[in-house]
Design a protein around this motif. Structure first.
Motif, PDB file in Angstrom:
ATOM      1  N   ALA A 166       0.401  -1.511  -0.142  1.00  0.00           N
ATOM      2  CA  ALA A 166      -0.348  -0.082  -0.107  1.00  0.00           C
ATOM      3  C   ALA A 166       1.146   1.345   0.097  1.00  0.00           C
ATOM      4  O   ALA A 166       2.411   1.483   0.637  1.00  0.00           O
ATOM      5  CB  ALA A 166      -1.106  -0.184   1.651  1.00  0.00           C
ATOM      6  N   ILE A 167       0.593   2.030  -1.256  1.00  0.00           N
ATOM      7  CA  ILE A 167       1.406   3.342  -0.556  1.00  0.00           C
ATOM      8  C   ILE A 167       0.732   4.877  -0.106  1.00  0.00           C
ATOM      9  O   ILE A 167       1.467   5.071   0.122  1.00  0.00           O
ATOM     10  CB  ILE A 167       1.150   3.608  -2.063  1.00  0.00           C
ATOM     11  CG1 ILE A 167      -0.240   4.357  -2.659  1.00  0.00           C
ATOM     12  CG2 ILE A 167       2.363   3.280  -3.640  1.00  0.00           C
ATOM     13  CD1 ILE A 167       0.011   5.450  -4.129  1.00  0.00           C
ATOM     14  N   ARG A 168      -0.619   4.567   0.789  1.00  0.00           N
ATOM     15  CA  ARG A 168      -1.041   4.703   1.187  1.00  0.00           C
ATOM     16  C   ARG A 168      -2.543   4.528   2.438  1.00  0.00           C
ATOM     17  O   ARG A 168      -2.510   3.704   1.868  1.00  0.00           O
ATOM     18  CB  ARG A 168      -1.826   6.321   0.795  1.00  0.00           C
ATOM     19  CG  ARG A 168      -2.207   7.894   1.246  1.00  0.00           C
ATOM     20  CD  ARG A 168      -2.439   8.476   0.461  1.00  0.00           C
ATOM     21  NE  ARG A 168      -3.473   9.468   1.323  1.00  0.00           N
ATOM     22  CZ  ARG A 168      -4.330  10.544   0.505  1.00  0.00           C
ATOM     23  NH1 ARG A 168      -3.991  10.233  -1.064  1.00  0.00           N
ATOM     24  NH2 ARG A 168      -5.152  11.030   1.237  1.00  0.00           N
ATOM     25  N   ILE A 169      -2.845   4.997   3.453  1.00  0.00           N
ATOM     26  CA  ILE A 169      -3.786   3.954   4.328  1.00  0.00           C
ATOM     27  C   ILE A 169      -3.845   5.434   4.724  1.00  0.00           C
ATOM     28  O   ILE A 169      -3.634   6.705   5.420  1.00  0.00           O
ATOM     29  CB  ILE A 169      -2.768   3.370   5.369  1.00  0.00           C
ATOM     30  CG1 ILE A 169      -2.419   2.337   4.406  1.00  0.00           C
ATOM     31  CG2 ILE A 169      -4.260   2.783   6.114  1.00  0.00           C
ATOM     32  CD1 ILE A 169      -1.347   1.282   5.259  1.00  0.00           C
ATOM     33  N   LYS A 170      -5.556   5.489   4.608  1.00  0.00           N
ATOM     34  CA  LYS A 170      -6.069   7.095   5.497  1.00  0.00           C
ATOM     35  C   LYS A 170      -7.036   6.360   6.491  1.00  0.00           C
ATOM     36  O   LYS A 170      -8.391   5.605   5.802  1.00  0.00           O
ATOM     37  CB  LYS A 170      -6.904   7.933   4.503  1.00  0.00           C
ATOM     38  CG  LYS A 170      -7.494   9.221   5.208  1.00  0.00           C
ATOM     39  CD  LYS A 170      -7.045  10.205   4.190  1.00  0.00           C
ATOM     40  CE  LYS A 170      -8.032  11.204   4.675  1.00  0.00           C
ATOM     41  NZ  LYS A 170      -8.225  11.955   3.637  1.00  0.00           N
ATOM     42  N   GLN A 171      -7.723   6.408   7.676  1.00  0.00           N
ATOM     43  CA  GLN A 171      -8.332   6.275   8.394  1.00  0.00           C
ATOM     44  C   GLN A 171      -9.692   6.896   8.415  1.00  0.00           C
ATOM     45  O   GLN A 171      -9.237   8.466   8.639  1.00  0.00           O
ATOM     46  CB  GLN A 171      -7.716   6.919  10.327  1.00  0.00           C
ATOM     47  CG  GLN A 171      -9.000   5.711  10.822  1.00  0.00           C
ATOM     48  CD  GLN A 171      -7.874   6.457  12.508  1.00  0.00           C
ATOM     49  OE1 GLN A 171      -7.354   5.736  12.979  1.00  0.00           O
ATOM     50  NE2 GLN A 171      -9.286   7.345  13.385  1.00  0.00           N
ATOM     51  N   MET A 172     -10.896   6.731   8.438  1.00  0.00           N
ATOM     52  CA  MET A 172     -11.811   7.427   8.091  1.00  0.00           C
ATOM     53  C   MET A 172     -13.018   7.167   9.079  1.00  0.00           C
ATOM     54  O   MET A 172     -12.896   6.409   9.942  1.00  0.00           O
ATOM     55  CB  MET A 172     -12.404   6.820   6.552  1.00  0.00           C
ATOM     56  CG  MET A 172     -12.103   7.213   5.145  1.00  0.00           C
ATOM     57  SD  MET A 172     -11.246   8.377   5.052  1.00  0.00           S
ATOM     58  CE  MET A 172     -12.224   9.536   4.114  1.00  0.00           C
ATOM     59  N   GLU A 173     -14.306   7.805   8.740  1.00  0.00           N
ATOM     60  CA  GLU A 173     -14.690   7.725  10.038  1.00  0.00           C
ATOM     61  C   GLU A 173     -15.331   6.314  10.434  1.00  0.00           C
ATOM     62  O   GLU A 173     -15.822   6.275  11.723  1.00  0.00           O
ATOM     63  CB  GLU A 173     -16.346   8.222   9.678  1.00  0.00           C
ATOM     64  CG  GLU A 173     -17.432   8.429  10.290  1.00  0.00           C
ATOM     65  CD  GLU A 173     -16.941   9.503  11.884  1.00  0.00           C
ATOM     66  OE1 GLU A 173     -17.542   9.112  12.636  1.00  0.00           O
ATOM     67  OE2 GLU A 173     -16.301  10.598  11.139  1.00  0.00           O
ATOM     68  N   MET A 181      -0.692   5.329   9.345  1.00  0.00           N
ATOM     69  CA  MET A 181      -1.988   5.825   8.602  1.00  0.00           C
ATOM     70  C   MET A 181      -2.593   7.436   9.108  1.00  0.00           C
ATOM     71  O   MET A 181      -2.079   7.981   9.849  1.00  0.00           O
ATOM     72  CB  MET A 181      -3.486   5.410   9.634  1.00  0.00           C
ATOM     73  CG  MET A 181      -3.206   4.062   8.947  1.00  0.00           C
ATOM     74  SD  MET A 181      -4.843   3.014   9.937  1.00  0.00           S
ATOM     75  CE  MET A 181      -4.568   2.683  12.145  1.00  0.00           C
ATOM     76  N   GLU A 182      -2.275   7.921   7.813  1.00  0.00           N
ATOM     77  CA  GLU A 182      -3.145   9.097   8.009  1.00  0.00           C
ATOM     78  C   GLU A 182      -4.505   9.677   8.402  1.00  0.00           C
ATOM     79  O   GLU A 182      -5.468   8.085   8.597  1.00  0.00           O
ATOM     80  CB  GLU A 182      -3.447   9.772   6.193  1.00  0.00           C
ATOM     81  CG  GLU A 182      -2.496   9.659   5.709  1.00  0.00           C
ATOM     82  CD  GLU A 182      -2.069  10.832   4.795  1.00  0.00           C
ATOM     83  OE1 GLU A 182      -3.470  10.990   4.104  1.00  0.00           O
ATOM     84  OE2 GLU A 182      -1.940  10.126   3.396  1.00  0.00           O
ATOM     85  N   VAL A 183      -4.811  10.324   9.413  1.00  0.00           N
ATOM     86  CA  VAL A 183      -6.072  10.868   9.935  1.00  0.00           C
ATOM     87  C   VAL A 183      -6.799  11.318   9.681  1.00  0.00           C
ATOM     88  O   VAL A 183      -6.943  12.646   8.719  1.00  0.00           O
ATOM     89  CB  VAL A 183      -5.729  10.889  11.858  1.00  0.00           C
ATOM     90  CG1 VAL A 183      -6.972  11.577  12.395  1.00  0.00           C
ATOM     91  CG2 VAL A 183      -4.967   9.806  12.334  1.00  0.00           C
TER      92      VAL A 183
END
Length: 517
Positions: free
Chosen positions: A196-203, A435-437
């Motif tokens: 994965a090149i990017r991981i983002k935490q969502m709602e 992770m990005e938040v």
């Protein structure tokens, strides 16, 4: 009689000890054992060089970002320095050269080089048939030069970090993140999101971005093996070259995880209950993998509901773990012997309980049946669901009014005993994904900390949950701090022998440990 030394073992025949004669080397004249060339090894090596014509310097195309090597024509493989996989990769580049020179590989090993030298040296030992059929063995060094060149995925990310090809949107429509905490540990242990090149935490979940569609498909398959999910995929055209007939798409995979979680109370729909052998209908979810394990707390009957069966009806939980109420156990009487179901022990018992919140207000006492008879004793605390005071709008549950208990206990509570350890570090810790938040999630930081702490408590209380994840030693933990805790606490904890022996320590930490010793 012949002596035993002169007899063949068990045959009774006389054994003649043969001696190997020696001859003189035809060049230097030293005594030696005879061979087909009648030359000693030193003279034979001076006459014939079997490494002549063999490759001794090659180039490896190496990506400095993801530490992978180019496998012609276009594939890239990720290999660690001085690993068996890297040695095999290097030797494959010599195989054609060996075959054309008619030499045979005998042994190969790495020669240590500076990690930043961009050189990999391999000591190779080969054999070849030389003069008159004599076989000569010789060693030589092959040097591989690393040529730095970013792979296609890394170059795309460097040019534009937001330029992804495939995205996996992982969602679960519940009011907590306990499932994602556990799923995060499974992903880390199996390296499922390594590409994965990017991981983002969502709602209500996490988004994973990949530079290749196949990586996203592989990740979706992994999630489907560890959780009951349903997924669908879409694609959007980004660009099209009519001359070469090339199309560029962006792919999106929407993955929904079942809203049923461990410790949830469920009222099964009639059709589902019949298909599962008339279990329940009031059941507790005891475990969630790619199927859902259900237990009838009144009869100890259990069953498994696979993902396909669940998504046909897609029912929801009656009550969730966030609605657990604390009870105090006044009396327990075991009514059946202890049994083991799915590796977990249960025991039916009649219990007399009261809500802790009722103390000093009323004398409401509930006489119920519980599956925790082997754990509970008078005076213990337990967490359960208050059906007596719950305001449920479930139409199926209304049909069973008068036939369901006022309370259903789910697990023993250790909260009072945990007060003694409050503020003290644990002997173990977990890793986490980078992770990005999402900006909206920053406001719920206190809720996240509380839910993560509850997840850590669940790990301590449930060995089955710890089986599939990796726990590491916490360097901040001091054993002497635990001396104040009495031996009779019976507070669940993680045994030290379950922690990984191969600790994830940095070079600086290793250096500090060595100096301390």
């Amino acid at each position: 009689m012949f002596s035993s030394s002169g007899m063949a073992d068990g045959s009774g025949m006389f054994k003649v000890h043969q001696t190997i004669g020696s001859v003189l080397c035809c060049k230097c004249g030293i005594p030696m054992q005879p061979n087909a060339a009648n030359m000693c090894v030193k003279c034979l090596s001076s006459e014939v060089d079997i490494t002549e014509g063999l490759l001794k310097r090659l180039v490896l195309v190496h990506c400095p970002e993801c530490e992978s090597y180019l496998q012609p024509p276009r594939s890239w493989v990720k290999l660690q320095l001085e690993s068996k996989e890297l040695l095999t990769f290097c030797l494959k580049k010599l195989q054609k050269n060996f075959n054309s020179s008619k030499v045979r590989l005998v042994h190969a090993e790495f020669i240590w080089t500076e990690p930043h030298s961009r050189r990999i040296k391999v000591k190779v030992k080969v054999q070849k048939e030389v003069i008159n059929g004599a076989i000569l063995e010789q060693s030589y060094t092959v040097e591989y030069v690393q040529q730095e060149h970013m792979c296609e995925s890394c170059s795309r990310v460097q040019a534009n970090p937001d330029q992804w090809v495939a995205a996996v949107q992982l969602r679960q429509h519940v009011s907590h993140r306990r499932t994602f905490f556990y799923l995060e540990q499974l992903i880390l242990k199996h390296g499922a999101a390594a590409s994965a090149i990017r991981i983002k935490q969502m709602e209500q979940g996490i988004d994973f971005f990949f530079s290749n569609r196949s990586h996203a498909v592989k990740f979706v398959e992994f999630v489907g093996k560890v959780a009951p999910v349903r997924s669908r995929s879409d694609k959007q055209l980004v660009s099209h070259d009519p001359k070469s007939n090339n199309y560029n798409y962006k792919y999106t995979f929407s993955v929904e995880i079942s809203s049923i979680c461990r410790e949830d109370l469920i009222c099964l729909p009639p059709k589902v209950a019949v298909s599962l052998g008339n279990i329940g209908p009031i059941v507790i979810c005891t475990k969630v993998t790619n199927s859902i394990a259900l237990l009838d707390p009144f009869t100890l009957r259990h069953c498994f509901l696979d993902a396909d069966q669940y998504w046909r009806t897609s029912f929801k939980s009656l009550l969730t773990s966030r609605q657990l109420v604390e009870y105090i156990v006044l009396d327990v009487e075991v009514v059946s012997p202890e049994v083991t179901i799915g590796g977990t022990k249960y025991c039916l018992a009649d219990a007399q309980v009261a809500r802790v919140s009722d103390f000093g207000k009323n004398d409401t006492i509930f006489n119920i049946k519980t599956h925790l008879g082997h754990l509970l004793n008078p005076g213990d605390y337990a967490l359960g669901y208050d059906l007596y005071g719950a305001n449920s709008n479930d139409m199926e549950l209304d049909k069973y009014k008068g036939h369901i208990p006022e309370a259903i206990l789910v697990k023993k509570s250790y909260e009072e005993k945990r007060q003694k350890k409050r503020g003290k570090p644990r002997s173990w810790k977990l890793k986490s994904l980078e992770m990005e938040v999402d900006d909206n999630r920053r406001l719920d930081q206190d809720k996240m900390v509380s839910e993560y702490e509850q997840f850590l408590k669940d790990l301590e209380e449930n060995p089955d949950m710890r089986f599939n994840i990796s726990l590491y030693r916490n360097k901040e933990y001091q054993p002497s701090e635990m001396a104040s805790v009495t031996d009779g606490d019976e507070l669940p904890s993680v045994p030290l022998d379950e922690l990984l022996a191969d600790l994830d320590l940095s070079e600086d930490e290793d250096g500090e440990d060595n100096m301390a010793e």
